[in-house]
Every structure is written in C-alpha cells, then in structure tokens.
Design a protein around this motif. Structure first.
Motif, PDB file in Angstrom:
ATOM      1  N   LEU A 120      43.021  18.219  33.974  1.00  0.00           N
ATOM      2  CA  LEU A 120      42.885  16.919  33.327  1.00  0.00           C
ATOM      3  C   LEU A 120      42.274  15.890  34.277  1.00  0.00           C
ATOM      4  O   LEU A 120      42.523  15.934  35.480  1.00  0.00           O
ATOM      5  CB  LEU A 120      44.259  16.414  32.871  1.00  0.00           C
ATOM      6  N   PRO A 121      41.501  14.952  33.753  1.00  0.00           N
ATOM      7  CA  PRO A 121      40.992  13.872  34.612  1.00  0.00           C
ATOM      8  C   PRO A 121      42.153  13.064  35.187  1.00  0.00           C
ATOM      9  O   PRO A 121      43.206  12.914  34.544  1.00  0.00           O
ATOM     10  CB  PRO A 121      40.159  13.017  33.650  1.00  0.00           C
ATOM     11  N   ALA A 122      41.976  12.556  36.374  1.00  0.00           N
ATOM     12  CA  ALA A 122      43.011  11.731  37.001  1.00  0.00           C
ATOM     13  C   ALA A 122      43.343  10.541  36.109  1.00  0.00           C
ATOM     14  O   ALA A 122      42.455   9.906  35.543  1.00  0.00           O
ATOM     15  CB  ALA A 122      42.538  11.247  38.363  1.00  0.00           C
ATOM     16  N   GLY A 123      44.632  10.273  35.961  1.00  0.00           N
ATOM     17  CA  GLY A 123      45.072   9.130  35.183  1.00  0.00           C
ATOM     18  C   GLY A 123      45.307   9.404  33.713  1.00  0.00           C
ATOM     19  O   GLY A 123      45.645   8.493  32.956  1.00  0.00           O
ATOM     20  N   THR A 124      45.160  10.664  33.286  1.00  0.00           N
ATOM     21  CA  THR A 124      45.311  10.980  31.866  1.00  0.00           C
ATOM     22  C   THR A 124      46.683  10.572  31.342  1.00  0.00           C
ATOM     23  O   THR A 124      46.793   9.896  30.310  1.00  0.00           O
ATOM     24  CB  THR A 124      45.099  12.483  31.612  1.00  0.00           C
ATOM     25  N   VAL A 125      47.732  10.973  32.035  1.00  0.00           N
ATOM     26  CA  VAL A 125      49.080  10.670  31.558  1.00  0.00           C
ATOM     27  C   VAL A 125      49.370   9.175  31.674  1.00  0.00           C
ATOM     28  O   VAL A 125      49.938   8.564  30.766  1.00  0.00           O
ATOM     29  CB  VAL A 125      50.122  11.493  32.336  1.00  0.00           C
ATOM     30  N   LYS A 126      48.970   8.563  32.772  1.00  0.00           N
ATOM     31  CA  LYS A 126      49.232   7.138  32.979  1.00  0.00           C
ATOM     32  C   LYS A 126      48.606   6.284  31.892  1.00  0.00           C
ATOM     33  O   LYS A 126      49.192   5.295  31.427  1.00  0.00           O
ATOM     34  CB  LYS A 126      48.714   6.724  34.357  1.00  0.00           C
ATOM     35  N   PHE A 127      47.403   6.662  31.459  1.00  0.00           N
ATOM     36  CA  PHE A 127      46.676   5.862  30.473  1.00  0.00           C
ATOM     37  C   PHE A 127      46.596   6.564  29.121  1.00  0.00           C
ATOM     38  O   PHE A 127      45.663   6.329  28.352  1.00  0.00           O
ATOM     39  CB  PHE A 127      45.269   5.552  30.998  1.00  0.00           C
ATOM     40  N   LEU A 128      47.600   7.393  28.834  1.00  0.00           N
ATOM     41  CA  LEU A 128      47.575   8.183  27.609  1.00  0.00           C
ATOM     42  C   LEU A 128      47.430   7.303  26.366  1.00  0.00           C
ATOM     43  O   LEU A 128      46.721   7.661  25.413  1.00  0.00           O
ATOM     44  CB  LEU A 128      48.850   9.025  27.512  1.00  0.00           C
ATOM     45  N   LYS A 129      48.072   6.136  26.371  1.00  0.00           N
ATOM     46  CA  LYS A 129      48.044   5.271  25.191  1.00  0.00           C
ATOM     47  C   LYS A 129      46.685   4.606  24.974  1.00  0.00           C
ATOM     48  O   LYS A 129      46.438   4.055  23.901  1.00  0.00           O
ATOM     49  CB  LYS A 129      49.125   4.200  25.314  1.00  0.00           C
TER      50      LYS A 129
END
Length: 260
Positions: A151-160
């Motif tokens: 996954l690209p970096a930050g996917t979970v952090k910026f999921l919304k």
C-alpha cells in the motif's frame, strides 16, 4: 492451612497485575457508489484497515456493462487533501459525458488499482486483464486484501480521504464498448494507444466515504502515469487488449439501465 495459603498468595500480590492489551480496533469506512455519466450503476463498498496494516476492500455493484471488464481504483491522496466525485460541470469539452481526464482533478489520481490479482499500484490502472469482469447481469462482486507493504504510505492514516471509481459505460446501448458511442478514448491516446473506445475508459460510478467533507480542489493537473501494469511489465497496448477486442465487435448482453 489459612496461614500457608496467605503465605503463598502474598508474593503474587507484591507484583502489579498485567493484562494483555486489547488489539487495536479495525478502522472501516463505508462508501455509497453512485452513477456517473448516466450509467445507472449503483452499489456499496467497504474499506477496512486490519490490525496489521493490511487493507480489505469489498465492492458490490450492479448496472455495469455485462460480461465486460471494468477498471476500478481507489483514488485520492495521502497528504490531507480531500477530493470529491465530479458532477456534470466537469464536462469541459461539452460532449455530455465526464471522461477520465475531466474527472481526475475532482477525484484525484489513482492511489490503488483494485485488480483481482498481482500488482495493485497506479501502474496497474489499465490492467483490464486483471480487473473484475461483470457477470451476465452486470454485477461485480469484489473482495481483496492488500498487504500493508504493497500500500502507498499513509493509506490507513488518510483512509477517510480516499474513495472508489469504476470505469466502463455503454452510452448507445448496442451491447458492447465501441467507437460509435463516443469515439476513441482520449485518455488511451494520451498514453500512445489508439482504437480504444471512450466508453471503455469513461467513469461509470464514484463513491466517497460516508460523512467525509469535500475539501479544496487540487491545483493543476493530476499525473496519469505511464500506463504499464507493473515495473518491467506488459506495455499498455497489451494491457488494453481486452478493450480493443470489445472495440472489434465482441457482443455483450444488454444490461437493465436507468438514467441517473
């Protein structure tokens, strides 16, 4: 007896009780897929971030062109920028339809390619040989877990901030992707590929995370990538072979359609 029992318990009380910490809660976002370009497509999607950082994506959509491949992607960015689904005002060339290039400034660049197997990076954005194919009723049922490392970096952090777009429409109801509907795909031509119908690459549905506020528009254009499926993989001409076959006259069954 009591003295012996208390003597045995006393050392245990000298140490604090330690409980296993509960596992971090999974973050899951819901998406309502709405029709673009009067496709009649509708559906739902869920993106769930697992405890280990993996991402599970499920999609259930109907009203798509039957028996045809449909490119689909997570769009957006992991930098806090909010993107949105385009409306008809995005149709800059006035042909009555929002094409891929016209939609990109609104829904953002490809973040994850929702293929059925193999690479899921932006470079697989046009890998129609690995995209889901609608059944005879125009339904796509999709589920895949993508590993955290992919996954690209930050996917979970910026999921919304992320959302989903599906492609592939049949504007002239002749049961196939063809050049008679909207002519050649300007997006495919920008990648050096000719003969691909615009119907095959135009967006059919878009959905944002429920409750996500639309943010500011990104400045400037959005890069579209080089069109290859994987690093060192097939050229885009091969990738688009399935769409070229449809353009050559592979007949598809007509789907039930409602304008929206």
């Amino acid at each position: 007896m009591r003295l012996r029992t208390m003597a045995a318990v006393a050392p245990m009380l000298a140490f604090p009780l330690v409980f296993a910490a509960p596992a971090a809660a999974q973050e899951s976002v819901q998406i309502q897929l709405d029709a673009l370009n009067k496709s009649g497509v509708s559906g739902t999607a869920t993106m769930t971030a697992q405890d280990n950082g993996d991402l599970t994506v499920t999609i259930n959509a109907r009203g798509l062109v039957p028996n045809a491949p449909h490119a689909q992607h997570i769009h957006g960015a992991a930098n806090g920028t909010d993107f949105m689904c385009p409306d008809q005002s995005a149709d800059k060339d006035g042909d009555g339809f929002v094409n891929t290039e016209e939609g990109l400034p609104d829904y953002g660049d490809i973040f994850v390619s929702l293929t059925t197997s193999g690479d899921t990076s932006k470079k697989s954005g046009l890998a129609v040989d690995r995209m889901p194919k609608a059944d005879a009723n125009g339904t796509v049922t999709y589920r895949r877990t993508i590993k955290a490392a992919e996954l690209p970096a930050g996917t979970v952090k910026f999921l919304k901030d992320l959302h989903i777009v599906q492609h592939g429409i049949d504007v002239n109801d002749n049961d196939k992707y063809d050049l008679e509907g909207l002519g050649e795909s300007t997006f495919a031509k920008s990648l050096g590929v000719s003969g691909i119908p615009e119907e095959a690459t135009n967006p059919a549905s878009c959905g944002m995370v429920s409750g996500a506020a639309a943010g500011s528009m990104p400045a400037g254009g959005v890069e579209t990538g080089d069109g290859s499926t994987e690093p060192g993989g097939q050229p885009v001409l091969v990738i688009l072979g399935g769409l070229a076959a449809a353009a050559a006259g592979v007949v598809l069954r007509r789907r039930p359609r409602t304008d929206s």
